[in-house]
Scaffold this motif. Structure first.
Motif, mmCIF file in Angstrom:
data_model
loop_
_atom_site.group_PDB
_atom_site.id
_atom_site.type_symbol
_atom_site.label_atom_id
_atom_site.label_comp_id
_atom_site.label_asym_id
_atom_site.label_seq_id
_atom_site.Cartn_x
_atom_site.Cartn_y
_atom_site.Cartn_z
ATOM 1 N N SER A 188 0.815 -1.203 0.000
ATOM 2 C CA SER A 188 0.000 0.000 0.000
ATOM 3 C C SER A 188 0.852 1.259 0.000
ATOM 4 N N ASP A 189 2.027 1.216 -0.609
ATOM 5 C CA ASP A 189 2.899 2.383 -0.677
ATOM 6 C C ASP A 189 2.192 3.482 -1.466
ATOM 7 N N SER A 190 1.992 4.647 -0.829
ATOM 8 C CA SER A 190 1.205 5.716 -1.455
ATOM 9 C C SER A 190 1.890 6.313 -2.678
ATOM 10 N N ARG A 191 3.147 6.024 -2.900
ATOM 11 C CA ARG A 191 3.808 6.534 -4.096
ATOM 12 C C ARG A 191 3.259 5.881 -5.351
ATOM 13 N N TYR A 192 2.563 4.746 -5.211
ATOM 14 C CA TYR A 192 2.033 4.017 -6.363
ATOM 15 C C TYR A 192 0.514 4.090 -6.459
ATOM 16 N N LEU A 193 -0.097 4.992 -5.698
ATOM 17 C CA LEU A 193 -1.545 5.118 -5.748
ATOM 18 C C LEU A 193 -1.983 5.704 -7.084
ATOM 19 N N GLU A 194 -3.110 5.249 -7.561
ATOM 20 C CA GLU A 194 -3.697 5.816 -8.773
ATOM 21 C C GLU A 194 -4.128 7.247 -8.509
ATOM 22 N N ARG A 195 -3.815 8.133 -9.445
ATOM 23 C CA ARG A 195 -4.189 9.538 -9.290
ATOM 24 C C ARG A 195 -4.997 9.986 -10.495
ATOM 25 N N SER A 196 -5.947 10.887 -10.251
ATOM 26 C CA SER A 196 -6.747 11.436 -11.343
ATOM 27 C C SER A 196 -6.960 12.939 -11.188
ATOM 28 N N ASP A 197 -6.178 13.572 -10.275
ATOM 29 C CA ASP A 197 -6.353 15.008 -10.072
ATOM 30 C C ASP A 197 -5.769 15.780 -11.248
ATOM 31 N N GLU A 198 -6.359 16.935 -11.508
ATOM 32 C CA GLU A 198 -5.933 17.821 -12.584
ATOM 33 C C GLU A 198 -5.919 19.250 -12.068
ATOM 34 N N GLU A 199 -5.130 20.077 -12.706
ATOM 35 C CA GLU A 199 -5.125 21.501 -12.356
ATOM 36 C C GLU A 199 -4.848 22.317 -13.605
ATOM 37 N N ALA A 200 -5.763 23.193 -13.952
ATOM 38 C CA ALA A 200 -5.592 24.086 -15.095
ATOM 39 C C ALA A 200 -4.958 25.386 -14.598
ATOM 40 N N VAL A 201 -3.811 25.729 -15.137
ATOM 41 C CA VAL A 201 -3.070 26.908 -14.690
ATOM 42 C C VAL A 201 -3.130 27.980 -15.771
ATOM 43 N N PRO A 202 -3.766 29.109 -15.517
ATOM 44 C CA PRO A 202 -3.819 30.177 -16.522
ATOM 45 C C PRO A 202 -2.417 30.676 -16.851
ATOM 46 N N VAL A 203 -2.119 30.831 -18.112
ATOM 47 C CA VAL A 203 -0.842 31.388 -18.552
ATOM 48 C C VAL A 203 -1.036 32.895 -18.687
ATOM 49 N N ILE A 204 -0.573 33.614 -17.687
ATOM 50 C CA ILE A 204 -0.813 35.057 -17.627
ATOM 51 C C ILE A 204 0.475 35.771 -17.273
ATOM 52 N N GLY A 205 0.420 37.089 -17.313
ATOM 53 C CA GLY A 205 1.547 37.907 -16.871
ATOM 54 C C GLY A 205 2.789 37.672 -17.704
ATOM 55 N N LEU A 206 3.928 37.633 -17.026
ATOM 56 C CA LEU A 206 5.199 37.485 -17.712
ATOM 57 C C LEU A 206 5.267 36.170 -18.482
ATOM 58 N N ARG A 207 4.698 35.092 -17.900
ATOM 59 C CA ARG A 207 4.726 33.811 -18.599
ATOM 60 C C ARG A 207 3.998 33.895 -19.934
#
Length: 447
Positions: free
Chosen positions: A208-227
């Protein structure tokens, strides 16, 4: 009481619109005269918008990342007296904007870069698909999706009793990923049990090592400013310029020996020398024979402007993104003057204190990733320049000299050129000239 409206000022240089990159106030805040309200970014610099009055913030005129026209409404402030809002405009309200909706790290005044880039529409801040649960937010932990692992904010440590921590260690579970339902996000045995149960179907048979857990999270990061400015600049450069890259290896053994000797003799009194001043000097010397590489190409007017002065752009990575501070009149500087100015410019860019004129007007650029420089790179030309010289990592390599295998300090130069106005032969000859100066550094000082 009245309402005072502050509009986007005319920043000059024919700028018609700017991007809102940071709010320093929120609706309901009390502000005083000359207090900084927001940061806006032009194509060349970030500018602070101060308050002309004292009062209470009623509404913000835009969200972070929004492109606003000069003259558009920035903010409404309730003030003592009549204010400047005309009676006929009183019903036309600005929808209050929560400044935190897409807030990026505030960018300091005049932290900036680069030129020509078309405007684009940022991704909305509300497009985050899964927001990571914050430590101390019990409701966020309870409402978190059942299967994905959860991260706390960087630096936030999970709160749990020693017995919970010991059991988590035995299970191979990292508490950083476990939502807590107790006060201040405290993790209980029940939280740990629930987490393991929810994740069970994603755990491999080995445990049950959490480094191998299935993940489905997402994050949309707006590309703004200097980037956003960086993205637009790079896209425009690659779209309009037919790049070609030329790579050559350079034996830096003699130059390194000279650099170390000079630092040992003069380092305490005159400052330490890096490789950059030697590279700058070699480029200055070589450009005397290849002036059409120290140039800017106006591809709309079909005019190539060659410069006698060498204004050397120094591509630098900062926390805010890539910037190109300019070493002006590099042709007039000795090694130590160059080193001191490079250090000053790098610090100004890193701390966001570089002035607008220090971030524009380069005629050729030098870029280096230092120890991360790799073997070969394909640098993107800083349009409208026509050449960029890239420095790769310096390493010891076995080389054949006089029939014997010897260890030498070797470094590659990976340089890109605008093939519309620079022929491959001339580019190669220029880099070979730079190589000659670096491999025999005494020639850098012979006129």
């Amino acid at each position: 009481m009245g309402i005072h409206v502050i509009k986007m000022p005319d920043i000059g240089e024919g700028i018609a619109e700017v991007e809102l990159v940071a709010w320093h106030v929120q609706v309901g805040d009390t502000v005083v005269e000359d207090q900084v309200l927001a940061d806006v970014m032009t194509d060349k610099a970030t500018v602070e918008i101060p308050s002309a009055v004292s009062g209470k913030v009623l509404a913000l005129g835009g969200a972070v990342g929004q492109v606003m026209a000069v003259g558009s409404e920035v903010i409404r402030i309730e003030v003592e007296g009549a204010g400047n809002l005309k009676e006929g405009d009183a019903e036309r309200k600005v929808a209050p904007t929560q400044a935190k909706s897409a807030q990026a790290a505030p960018v300091s005044i005049a932290t900036a870069m680069l030129q020509e880039a078309p405007a684009s529409t940022p991704a909305p801040a509300s497009s985050r698909a899964v927001a990571p649960a914050q430590a101390g937010n019990g409701n966020a932990a309870r409402n978190a999706p059942a299967t994905p692992a959860h991260h706390r904010a960087p630096g936030d440590k999970p709160i749990a009793a020693p017995s919970v921590r010991h059991r988590a260690w035995e299970l191979g579970v990292e508490l950083q990923y476990v939502p807590g339902t107790g006060p201040a996000g405290r993790i209980s045995h029940a939280d740990l049990d629930a987490y393991v149960a929810r994740a069970a179907r994603g755990i491999p048979s080995g445990g049950s090592d959490s480094r191998y857990l299935e993940r489905s999270d997402e994050e949309a990061v707006p590309v703004i400013g200097l980037r956003r400015k960086i993205a637009q600049k790079m896209q425009e450069a690659k779209r309009r310029i037919p790049h070609f890259t030329y790579v050559e290896e350079v034996d830096m053994t003699e130059l390194e020996a000279l650099r170390q000797r000079l630092n040992a003799q003069h380092g305490k009194a005159r400052g330490k020398l890096t490789v950059i001043p030697f590279l700058a000097r070699a480029m200055v010397q070589a450009l005397r024979e290849f002036p059409h590489l120290n140039a800017r190409y106006d591809d709309e007017a079909d005019v190539l402007t060659k410069y006698g002065a060498v204004h050397l752009g120094l591509a630098a990575q900062t926390e805010a993104g890539l910037m190109v501070p300019v070493l002006r009149h590099a042709e007039t500087m000795d090694l130590w003057a160059c080193a001191a100015e490079v250090t000053r410019l790098a610090e100004a860019a890193r701390t966001g204190k570089a002035a607008r004129e220090e971030l524009s007007g380069s005629t050729i650029t030098l870029t280096s990733l230092g120890a991360l420089g790799g073997i070969v790179s394909t640098p993107v030309i800083n349009r409208p320049e026509v050449a960029i010289v890239g420095v790769n990592r310096m390493v010891e390599r076995p080389m054949v000299r006089g029939g014997a295998v010897v260890v030498r300090q070797m470094m590659n130069l990976s340089s890109s050129f605008d093939h519309r106005v620079v022929d491959g032969m001339h580019a190669a000859e220029f880099i070979q000239k730079v190589r000659g100066y670096l491999e025999c550094p005494a020639t850098l000082f012979v006129e």
